[in-house]
Write an enzyme that holds these catalytic residues in place. Structure first.
Site, PDB file in Angstrom:
ATOM      1  N   HIS A  90       5.679   8.914  20.192  1.00  0.00           N
ATOM      2  CA  HIS A  90       5.880   9.924  19.145  1.00  0.00           C
ATOM      3  C   HIS A  90       4.520  10.367  18.608  1.00  0.00           C
ATOM      4  CE1 HIS A  90       5.746  10.694  14.824  1.00  0.00           C
ATOM      5  NE2 HIS A  90       6.904  11.297  14.923  1.00  0.00           N
ATOM      6  N   ASN A  91       3.654   9.400  18.307  1.00  0.00           N
ATOM      7  CA  ASN A  91       2.338   9.742  17.761  1.00  0.00           C
ATOM      8  C   ASN A  91       1.484  10.485  18.785  1.00  0.00           C
ATOM      9  OD1 ASN A  91       3.288   8.212  15.625  1.00  0.00           O
ATOM     10  ND2 ASN A  91       1.342   7.226  15.246  1.00  0.00           N
ATOM     11  N   GLU A  97       2.587  13.895  18.753  1.00  0.00           N
ATOM     12  CA  GLU A  97       2.085  14.470  17.486  1.00  0.00           C
ATOM     13  C   GLU A  97       0.627  14.933  17.641  1.00  0.00           C
ATOM     14  OE1 GLU A  97       2.848  11.867  14.040  1.00  0.00           O
ATOM     15  OE2 GLU A  97       0.810  12.273  13.387  1.00  0.00           O
ATOM     16  N   TYR A  98      -0.194  14.136  18.317  1.00  0.00           N
ATOM     17  CA  TYR A  98      -1.589  14.539  18.571  1.00  0.00           C
ATOM     18  C   TYR A  98      -1.607  15.877  19.317  1.00  0.00           C
ATOM     19  CZ  TYR A  98      -4.266  10.268  17.349  1.00  0.00           C
ATOM     20  OH  TYR A  98      -4.889   9.235  16.697  1.00  0.00           O
ATOM     21  N   LYS A 114      -1.652  -3.532   7.207  1.00  0.00           N
ATOM     22  CA  LYS A 114      -2.528  -2.969   8.234  1.00  0.00           C
ATOM     23  C   LYS A 114      -2.214  -3.653   9.565  1.00  0.00           C
ATOM     24  CE  LYS A 114      -7.432  -1.975   8.748  1.00  0.00           C
ATOM     25  NZ  LYS A 114      -7.318  -0.522   8.817  1.00  0.00           N
ATOM     26  N   MET A 130       2.643   2.986   2.249  1.00  0.00           N
ATOM     27  CA  MET A 130       3.924   2.939   2.955  1.00  0.00           C
ATOM     28  C   MET A 130       4.875   1.929   2.326  1.00  0.00           C
ATOM     29  SD  MET A 130       3.886   5.243   5.247  1.00  0.00           S
ATOM     30  CE  MET A 130       5.101   4.897   6.495  1.00  0.00           C
ATOM     31  N   GLY A 131       4.356   0.758   2.013  1.00  0.00           N
ATOM     32  CA  GLY A 131       5.197  -0.310   1.463  1.00  0.00           C
ATOM     33  C   GLY A 131       5.826   0.083   0.137  1.00  0.00           C
ATOM     34  N   ALA A 180       0.876  -1.179   0.000  1.00  0.00           N
ATOM     35  CA  ALA A 180       0.000   0.000   0.000  1.00  0.00           C
ATOM     36  C   ALA A 180       0.915   1.231   0.000  1.00  0.00           C
ATOM     37  CB  ALA A 180      -0.935  -0.048   1.195  1.00  0.00           C
ATOM     38  N   SER A 225       8.193   6.571  10.904  1.00  0.00           N
ATOM     39  CA  SER A 225       7.416   7.813  10.930  1.00  0.00           C
ATOM     40  C   SER A 225       7.766   8.716   9.762  1.00  0.00           C
ATOM     41  CB  SER A 225       7.670   8.579  12.225  1.00  0.00           C
ATOM     42  OG  SER A 225       6.973   9.809  12.167  1.00  0.00           O
ATOM     43  N   GLY A 226       6.771   9.447   9.316  1.00  0.00           N
ATOM     44  CA  GLY A 226       7.012  10.416   8.251  1.00  0.00           C
ATOM     45  C   GLY A 226       6.020  10.282   7.119  1.00  0.00           C
ATOM     46  N   LYS A 265      -6.452   7.182  14.092  1.00  0.00           N
ATOM     47  CA  LYS A 265      -6.222   5.755  13.887  1.00  0.00           C
ATOM     48  C   LYS A 265      -5.905   5.034  15.185  1.00  0.00           C
ATOM     49  CE  LYS A 265      -5.147   5.356   9.014  1.00  0.00           C
ATOM     50  NZ  LYS A 265      -4.094   5.067   8.021  1.00  0.00           N
ATOM     51  N   ASN A 321       2.622  -8.793  -2.363  1.00  0.00           N
ATOM     52  CA  ASN A 321       1.396  -8.221  -1.815  1.00  0.00           C
ATOM     53  C   ASN A 321       0.292  -9.265  -1.915  1.00  0.00           C
ATOM     54  OD1 ASN A 321       0.168  -5.658  -0.781  1.00  0.00           O
ATOM     55  ND2 ASN A 321      -1.250  -6.073  -2.459  1.00  0.00           N
ATOM     56  N   LYS A 327       7.524   4.733  19.089  1.00  0.00           N
ATOM     57  CA  LYS A 327       6.745   5.246  17.944  1.00  0.00           C
ATOM     58  C   LYS A 327       5.349   5.670  18.421  1.00  0.00           C
ATOM     59  CE  LYS A 327       5.425   6.105  13.676  1.00  0.00           C
ATOM     60  NZ  LYS A 327       4.023   6.076  13.510  1.00  0.00           N
TER      61      LYS A 327
HETATM   62  P1  NBP Z   1      -2.701  -0.004   5.191  1.00  0.00           P
HETATM   63  O1  NBP Z   1      -2.582   0.137   6.666  1.00  0.00           O
HETATM   64  O2  NBP Z   1      -3.828   0.667   4.520  1.00  0.00           O
HETATM   65  O3  NBP Z   1      -2.733  -1.568   4.829  1.00  0.00           O
HETATM   66  C1  NBP Z   1      -2.897  -1.991   3.488  1.00  0.00           C
HETATM   67  C2  NBP Z   1      -1.955  -3.137   3.200  1.00  0.00           C
HETATM   68  O4  NBP Z   1      -2.199  -4.225   4.103  1.00  0.00           O
HETATM   69  C3  NBP Z   1      -2.191  -3.708   1.804  1.00  0.00           C
HETATM   70  O5  NBP Z   1      -0.951  -4.092   1.265  1.00  0.00           O
HETATM   71  C4  NBP Z   1      -3.068  -4.912   2.087  1.00  0.00           C
HETATM   72  O6  NBP Z   1      -3.025  -5.890   1.085  1.00  0.00           O
HETATM   73  C5  NBP Z   1      -2.432  -5.409   3.343  1.00  0.00           C
HETATM   74  N1  NBP Z   1      -3.235  -6.367   4.109  1.00  0.00           N
HETATM   75  C6  NBP Z   1      -4.362  -6.191   4.826  1.00  0.00           C
HETATM   76 BR1  NBP Z   1      -5.324  -4.635   4.891  1.00  0.00          BR
HETATM   77  N2  NBP Z   1      -4.784  -7.285   5.451  1.00  0.00           N
HETATM   78  C7  NBP Z   1      -3.902  -8.228   5.105  1.00  0.00           C
HETATM   79  C8  NBP Z   1      -3.813  -9.601   5.398  1.00  0.00           C
HETATM   80  N3  NBP Z   1      -4.697 -10.196   6.210  1.00  0.00           N
HETATM   81  N4  NBP Z   1      -2.805 -10.305   4.858  1.00  0.00           N
HETATM   82  C9  NBP Z   1      -1.908  -9.700   4.039  1.00  0.00           C
HETATM   83  N5  NBP Z   1      -1.944  -8.381   3.727  1.00  0.00           N
HETATM   84  C10 NBP Z   1      -2.925  -7.659   4.252  1.00  0.00           C
HETATM   85  O7  NBP Z   1      -1.334   0.447   4.485  1.00  0.00           O
HETATM   86  P2  NBP Z   1      -0.406   1.718   4.755  1.00  0.00           P
HETATM   87  O8  NBP Z   1      -1.194   2.959   4.956  1.00  0.00           O
HETATM   88  O9  NBP Z   1       0.621   1.675   3.708  1.00  0.00           O
HETATM   89  O10 NBP Z   1       0.269   1.398   6.169  1.00  0.00           O
HETATM   90  C11 NBP Z   1       1.057   0.238   6.371  1.00  0.00           C
HETATM   91  C12 NBP Z   1       1.490   0.189   7.828  1.00  0.00           C
HETATM   92  O11 NBP Z   1       2.291   1.341   8.108  1.00  0.00           O
HETATM   93  C13 NBP Z   1       0.311   0.256   8.809  1.00  0.00           C
HETATM   94  O12 NBP Z   1       0.604  -0.529   9.923  1.00  0.00           O
HETATM   95  C14 NBP Z   1       0.251   1.710   9.196  1.00  0.00           C
HETATM   96  O13 NBP Z   1      -0.337   1.900  10.456  1.00  0.00           O
HETATM   97  C15 NBP Z   1       1.726   2.073   9.197  1.00  0.00           C
HETATM   98  N6  NBP Z   1       2.009   3.478   8.974  1.00  0.00           N
HETATM   99  C16 NBP Z   1       1.309   4.203   8.074  1.00  0.00           C
HETATM  100  C17 NBP Z   1       1.606   5.542   7.859  1.00  0.00           C
HETATM  101  C18 NBP Z   1       0.877   6.336   6.832  1.00  0.00           C
HETATM  102  O14 NBP Z   1       1.122   7.569   6.758  1.00  0.00           O
HETATM  103  N7  NBP Z   1       0.001   5.744   6.030  1.00  0.00           N
HETATM  104  C19 NBP Z   1       2.646   6.137   8.583  1.00  0.00           C
HETATM  105  C20 NBP Z   1       3.374   5.375   9.483  1.00  0.00           C
HETATM  106  C21 NBP Z   1       3.046   4.045   9.661  1.00  0.00           C
HETATM  107  P3  NBP Z   1      -4.084  -5.853  -0.136  1.00  0.00           P
HETATM  108  O15 NBP Z   1      -3.524  -4.913  -1.145  1.00  0.00           O
HETATM  109  O16 NBP Z   1      -4.116  -7.239  -0.583  1.00  0.00           O
HETATM  110  O17 NBP Z   1      -5.401  -5.386   0.431  1.00  0.00           O
END
Ligand code: NBP
Length: 500
Positions: free
Chosen positions: A207-208, A211-212, A79, A16-17, A14, A132-133, A282, A35, A204
């Site tokens: 940190h959040n 941030e709040y 997630k 982040m990845g 998604a 973070s970021g 979140k 994925n 972390k």
């Molecule tokens: P999301 O938190 O929205 O998760 C989506 C990803 O999780 C997709 O690749 C999805 O695969 C996969 N997934 C899920 Br949902 N359930 C799954 C399962 N049961 N088995 C395998 N894969 C699964 O993505 P994100 O916003 O990129 O965040 C990723 C992590 O980083 C989270 O833990 C988030 O809290 C953390 N984070 C996010 C941010 C930010 O700014 N977004 C910042 C810092 C940390 P799919 O494509 O098959 O549905």
């Protein structure tokens, strides 16, 4: 011809990845990606055919694991919660002793402790790394907070240090200007080993929580400029821009100036005025506050920021209440610039208190979990990449460099003198907010925290006497050593014993 094996793998493509994978590849590391939904992986790999390190898209877990150099290093960015456990369960049967799983999601630190223990029993090593970021950080340099197996961290350290945000160690300023394929070279990386098991994810989370607080405080400063001083969004933007050149210089102040200057492309109005005033979340601020309550650590300002979001969410109730509950008429007649300067100082002092509370949480948690958290290093890695990056973190770093065992940030000589210098303005703002009915919960909360913390005798003496009166909960005496408890044989209610 078989393809070379990858240096590292990543599951979860998604926002982040994808960005973290590109950051890793930009630094010359070959990375395999997988994925759950294969088409996402295929589109991603097709969109980035040539990166310095190279992306290797894999459609099956078996193929993904087989594509990695041993010991395998696998980042999970899905997630947080059940998704992370599902990915770990799917990987484990294919891994070998010594392989390393790194969870980069926003995991609850107690889940990380459980996962590390379970995987250790299977001969696998686990790192819970705060990242973070947001999207931009993941792509060009996040702040990374790894906790878990120390030896495993040493194996991922070259990658972690390469992809992390970089700062100039002297000024504490983030080094900027990375573009796809051209990462920052030099500088001090914003990552350090935090501690065993869940330490990285705990830091972390805090940190959040900070941030709040930071975000809510900025919003309160905006509310005062708008509602008390009658300033437009554009005028407020100019003030935040100026503030970003002084002690408040930070990512959040910078983006606030940009947001307030932004026009809505549809109506041409100030963008902020067309955004509905209900804030989402979140859960990491709630985790921080719940943990503060569980550990008995006063972190009221962080909790107040979470409650402020909850209060914002009951929009319909507030609209109705606004017609029924009357407040004072807003009137400001003083020196406008002096009040803007006072709001600046109120924000600064409140921010110091929120950070003090966050560091207090870490200080208590490290005792409970037997960690030895490197506070100075933690403040250092917050200086770049992360959402709370700010010039004043340099001062927190220095505070812990001077005294690793600092009891509370407020007691560091620099912060003591800053609070002393700015508190008259802080009080002026809180008083004006109260008199004019402008809600500024974190400014109030932080000031009460500051006043309570610096008060030798709190009214808790009366409170404890009440507890002893109705529940025989006992009390300690001011003229007796701590830890010795007494109970008064209280007379009937309404008949205080006037003479002894
Ligand atoms: P999301 O938190 O929205 O998760 C989506 C990803 O999780 C997709 O690749 C999805 O695969 C996969 N997934 C899920 Br949902 N359930 C799954 C399962 N049961 N088995 C395998 N894969 C699964 O993505 P994100 O916003 O990129 O965040 C990723 C992590 O980083 C989270 O833990 C988030 O809290 C953390 N984070 C996010 C941010 C930010 O700014 N977004 C910042 C810092 C940390 P799919 O494509 O098959 O549905």
């Amino acid at each position: 011809m078989s393809l070379p094996q990858s240096d590292i793998g990543l599951v979860g493509l998604a926002v982040m990845g994808q960005n973290l994978a590109l950051n890793i590849a930009d630094h010359g590391f070959r990375i395999s990606v997988y994925n759950r939904t294969t088409v996402t992986m295929e589109k991603f790999v097709a969109a980035h055919p040539s990166t310095p390190g190279g992306l290797d898209g894999q459609a099956t877990i078996e193929g993904f694991v087989a594509s990695l150099k041993r010991p395998r290093k696998i980042i999970i960015l899905v997630k947080a919660g059940a998704g992370t456990d599902a990915v770990i369960d799917s990987l484990v049967p294919h891994l070998e002793e010594g392989d390393i799983i790194i969870d980069g999601g926003n995991a609850l630190w107690t889940d990380t402790i459980r996962r590390e223990k379970d995987l250790k029993a299977k001969g696998l090593r686990f790192i819970g790394s705060g990242v973070s970021g947001g999207e931009e950080g993941a792509r060009f340099g996040p702040s990374l907070m790894p906790g878990g197996d120390k030896a495993a961290f040493e194996e991922i350290r070259p990658i972690w240090e390469a992809i992390a945000a970089k700062v100039d160690d002297k000024t504490g300023k983030p080094l900027e200007g990375a573009t796809p394929g051209h990462p920052i070279v030099g500088g001090v990386p914003c990552t350090t080993y935090i501690g065993p098991n869940g330490a990285g994810h705990y830091v972390k989370m805090v940190h959040n929580g900070i941030e709040y607080g930071d975000m809510q405080m900025i919003c309160e400063a905006f509310a005062l400029m708008k509602n008390l001083l009658g300033m437009s969004a554009e005028e407020c933007a100019a003030v935040f821009k100026t503030w970003n050149t002084g002690v408040l210089d930070s990512f959040l102040i910078e983006i606030t100036a940009d947001i307030l200057a932004q026009k809505d492309p549809v109506t041409g109005k100030a963008f902020v005025d067309i955004v509905l005033d209900t804030a989402g979340q979140k859960g990491t601020g709630k985790w921080t506050s719940t943990n503060a309550l569980d550990m008995g650590v006063p972190a009221p300002t962080v909790a107040e920021a979470v409650f402020a979001r909850y209060l914002s969410a009951v929009k319909e109730e507030r609209v109705n209440a606004s017609k029924l509950l009357k407040g004072p008429a807003v009137s400001f007649t003083g020196d406008k610039q002096a009040m803007i300067d006072a709001i600046h100082d109120a924000l600064y002092c409140s921010k110091i208190c929120a950070y003090a509370q966050g560091f207090q949480l870490m200080r208590t948690a490290q005792v409970d979990y037997k960690w030895d958290l490197p506070f100075g290093e933690i403040a250092k890695i917050f200086r770049g990449g992360c959402i709370i990056r700010a010039r004043f973190l340099q001062k927190i770093t220095e505070a812990y460099q001077h005294n690793h065992d600092l009891v509370n940030l407020l007691l560091d000589p620099f912060f003591t003198s800053e609070l002393d210098r700015c508190q008259t303005n802080w009080r002026k703002v809180v008083a004006a907010a109260a008199t004019n009915g402008v809600a500024t919960p974190t400014f109030f909360s932080a000031l009460s925290y500051f006043d309570a913390y610096r008060t030798e005798t709190l009214p808790a003496n009366l409170l404890q006497a009440q507890r002893d009166f109705f529940g025989a909960h006992t009390y300690e005496r001011t003229d007796s050593p701590r830890g010795k408890f007494f109970h008064l044989d209280w007379p009937e209610p309404g008949r205080p014993q006037l003479e002894v």
